[in-house]
Scaffold this active site. Structure first.
Site, PDB file in Angstrom:
ATOM      1  CG  ASP A  31      32.351 -20.243 -17.971  1.00  0.00           C
ATOM      2  OD1 ASP A  31      31.286 -20.743 -17.999  1.00  0.00           O
ATOM      3  OD2 ASP A  31      32.609 -18.886 -17.870  1.00  0.00           O
ATOM      4  CD  GLN A  94      19.268 -22.574 -19.311  1.00  0.00           C
ATOM      5  OE1 GLN A  94      18.509 -22.978 -18.636  1.00  0.00           O
ATOM      6  NE2 GLN A  94      19.692 -22.867 -20.430  1.00  0.00           N
ATOM      7  CG  HIS A 100      25.579 -24.383 -20.963  1.00  0.00           C
ATOM      8  ND1 HIS A 100      24.394 -23.790 -21.331  1.00  0.00           N
ATOM      9  CD2 HIS A 100      26.127 -24.010 -19.852  1.00  0.00           C
ATOM     10  CE1 HIS A 100      24.127 -22.647 -20.456  1.00  0.00           C
ATOM     11  NE2 HIS A 100      25.073 -22.734 -19.432  1.00  0.00           N
TER      12      HIS A 100
END
Ligand code: AMP
Length: 114
Positions: A31, A94, A100
């Protein structure tokens, strides 16, 4: 008009990312804005917009993602303690509408219910 999500562009290697793992069904990346010492994203190659839109035909993919979480937890030696988060919908946080899983581990900042 370009309707691809950022994850679709990453999967298609149109934009760079820190790829940890890839197979025929998914990709695992770091990330870009980590919320824990280890923060990985497990992303199916199929562009399912969100979990609530997955269907029975996605069963294999969904199961595969879970197994990859386990594999990654062992790879990074965090299999004794980690969190898996799926944000479903804008109101739930989100921001990228391509399913994901977040894998977070190691003194993360989350305050999850015990
Ligand atoms: P969510 O809020 O559940 O949709 O999560 C989207 C995640 O994607 C966030 O944690 C972002 O930090 C992460 N993200 C956005 N763009 C990128 C990128 N280019 N590379 C890696 N992670 C990204």
């Amino acid at each position: 008009m370009d309707n691809k999500t950022i994850f679709q562009k990453i999967i298609e290697k149109e934009i760079p990312s820190d790829i940890i793992f890839e197979d025929e069904l998914c990709i695992v990346i770091k990330d870009i804005n980590p919320q824990a010492p280890l923060h990985l994203l497990i992303i199916p190659k199929k562009p399912i917009p969100k979990l609530s839109e997955a269907s029975k035909e996605d069963l294999k993919i969904l199961g595969h993602l879970m197994l990859i979480v386990g594999n990654m937890s062992r790879k990074f030696d965090v299999d004794d303690a980690f969190n898996v988060i799926i944000n479903n919908g804008e109101k739930a946080g989100q921001t990228v509408f391509h399913l994901h899983l977040h894998l977070l581990a190691g003194n993360n900042k989350l305050n999850l219910p015990k």
